[in-house]
Design an enzyme around this catalytic site. Structure first.
Site, PDB file in Angstrom:
ATOM      1  N   HIS A  61     -24.542 110.314  85.362  1.00 43.71           N
ATOM      2  CA  HIS A  61     -24.587 109.483  84.157  1.00 43.71           C
ATOM      3  C   HIS A  61     -25.863 108.649  84.196  1.00 43.71           C
ATOM      4  O   HIS A  61     -26.402 108.354  85.277  1.00 43.71           O
ATOM      5  CB  HIS A  61     -23.375 108.557  84.092  1.00 43.71           C
ATOM      6  CG  HIS A  61     -22.104 109.252  83.791  1.00 43.71           C
ATOM      7  ND1 HIS A  61     -20.962 108.576  83.417  1.00 43.71           N
ATOM      8  CD2 HIS A  61     -21.761 110.576  83.804  1.00 43.71           C
ATOM      9  CE1 HIS A  61     -19.983 109.436  83.212  1.00 43.71           C
ATOM     10  NE2 HIS A  61     -20.438 110.652  83.454  1.00 43.71           N
ATOM     11  N   GLU A  63     -26.372 105.532  83.825  1.00 46.12           N
ATOM     12  CA  GLU A  63     -26.245 104.313  84.621  1.00 46.12           C
ATOM     13  C   GLU A  63     -26.392 104.602  86.110  1.00 46.12           C
ATOM     14  O   GLU A  63     -27.087 103.880  86.829  1.00 46.12           O
ATOM     15  CB  GLU A  63     -24.887 103.639  84.393  1.00 46.12           C
ATOM     16  CG  GLU A  63     -24.612 103.240  82.958  1.00 46.12           C
ATOM     17  CD  GLU A  63     -23.809 104.276  82.185  1.00 46.12           C
ATOM     18  OE1 GLU A  63     -24.159 105.476  82.237  1.00 46.12           O
ATOM     19  OE2 GLU A  63     -22.833 103.887  81.527  1.00 46.12           O
ATOM     20  N   CYS A  91     -18.465 103.765  81.556  1.00 52.27           N
ATOM     21  CA  CYS A  91     -17.156 104.329  81.908  1.00 52.27           C
ATOM     22  C   CYS A  91     -16.668 103.658  83.203  1.00 52.27           C
ATOM     23  O   CYS A  91     -17.415 102.911  83.849  1.00 52.27           O
ATOM     24  CB  CYS A  91     -17.288 105.838  82.099  1.00 52.27           C
ATOM     25  SG  CYS A  91     -18.167 106.320  83.617  1.00 52.27           S
ATOM     26  N   CYS A  94     -19.041 104.283  86.286  1.00 52.64           N
ATOM     27  CA  CYS A  94     -20.286 103.511  86.228  1.00 52.64           C
ATOM     28  C   CYS A  94     -20.013 102.016  86.376  1.00 52.64           C
ATOM     29  O   CYS A  94     -20.768 101.313  87.044  1.00 52.64           O
ATOM     30  CB  CYS A  94     -21.021 103.812  84.929  1.00 52.64           C
ATOM     31  SG  CYS A  94     -21.595 105.537  84.842  1.00 52.64           S
TER      32      CYS A  94
END
Length: 173
Positions: A61, A63, A91, A94
């Protein structure tokens, strides 16, 4: 006297604009269009966009990739004097990493009421039992962030529908 930190909304808009540029790169790469930047003392020290499909890695992701690059740039896994700008509410995975590295503040664009962990579905970033809580500013450039995500998923649905009607299988609604 108010002890709240002074938030420079002009800077928030600038840095979120940089995160949006990363999200556009994800979109071009046919990844979920989420971008992130990490800022230390008013300077971007890392940039990233979702690369789950490209790297075949569910943890890639924006992040997570930005955090790893920021840790390298700072020479320390603790990022307590840094801020994370991301185009979509983090999410749970993260958000867990955000707490672990101790970001001072998380600034995000689009809210995610179904899966967000910064106040959407839950709030891990300020969960009282964890070792760290960070400030949250949501909704910065929310509309363009949301519109990019919606456009991406509309294209994905249209492509899947076209595939299912072209393979000779009957279409069901």
């Amino acid at each position: 006297m108010n002890d709240e930190p002074i938030i420079d909304l002009q800077s928030d808009l600038y840095f979120m604009g940089e995160a949006m540029r990363q999200a556009a790169r994800a979109y071009e790469a046919r990844e979920v269009p989420v971008g992130a930047v990490v800022v230390h003392q008013g300077r971007i020290i890392s940039r990233a966009y979702n690369q789950v499909e490209l790297l075949n890695d569910a943890t890639a992701h924006a992040e997570m990739l930005a955090i790893t690059a920021a840790e390298e740039a700072r020479g320390n896994w603790r990022l307590s004097d840094c801020e994370l700008f991301v185009t979509k509410e983090p999410c749970p995975m993260c958000a867990g990493a955000v707490v672990h590295v101790r970001f001072k503040r998380v600034i995000f664009g689009a809210h995610d009421p179904k899966g967000g962990a910064a106040g959407g579905a839950m709030n891990l970033l300020q969960f009282p039992g964890l070792n760290h809580q960070c400030d949250i500013t949501g909704g910065v450039l929310e509309e363009p962030s949301r519109n990019l995500l919606r456009a991406f998923f509309a294209e994905q649905r249209a492509a899947r529908k076209a595939e299912s009607t072209c393979d000779g299988a009957p279409e069901f609604n």
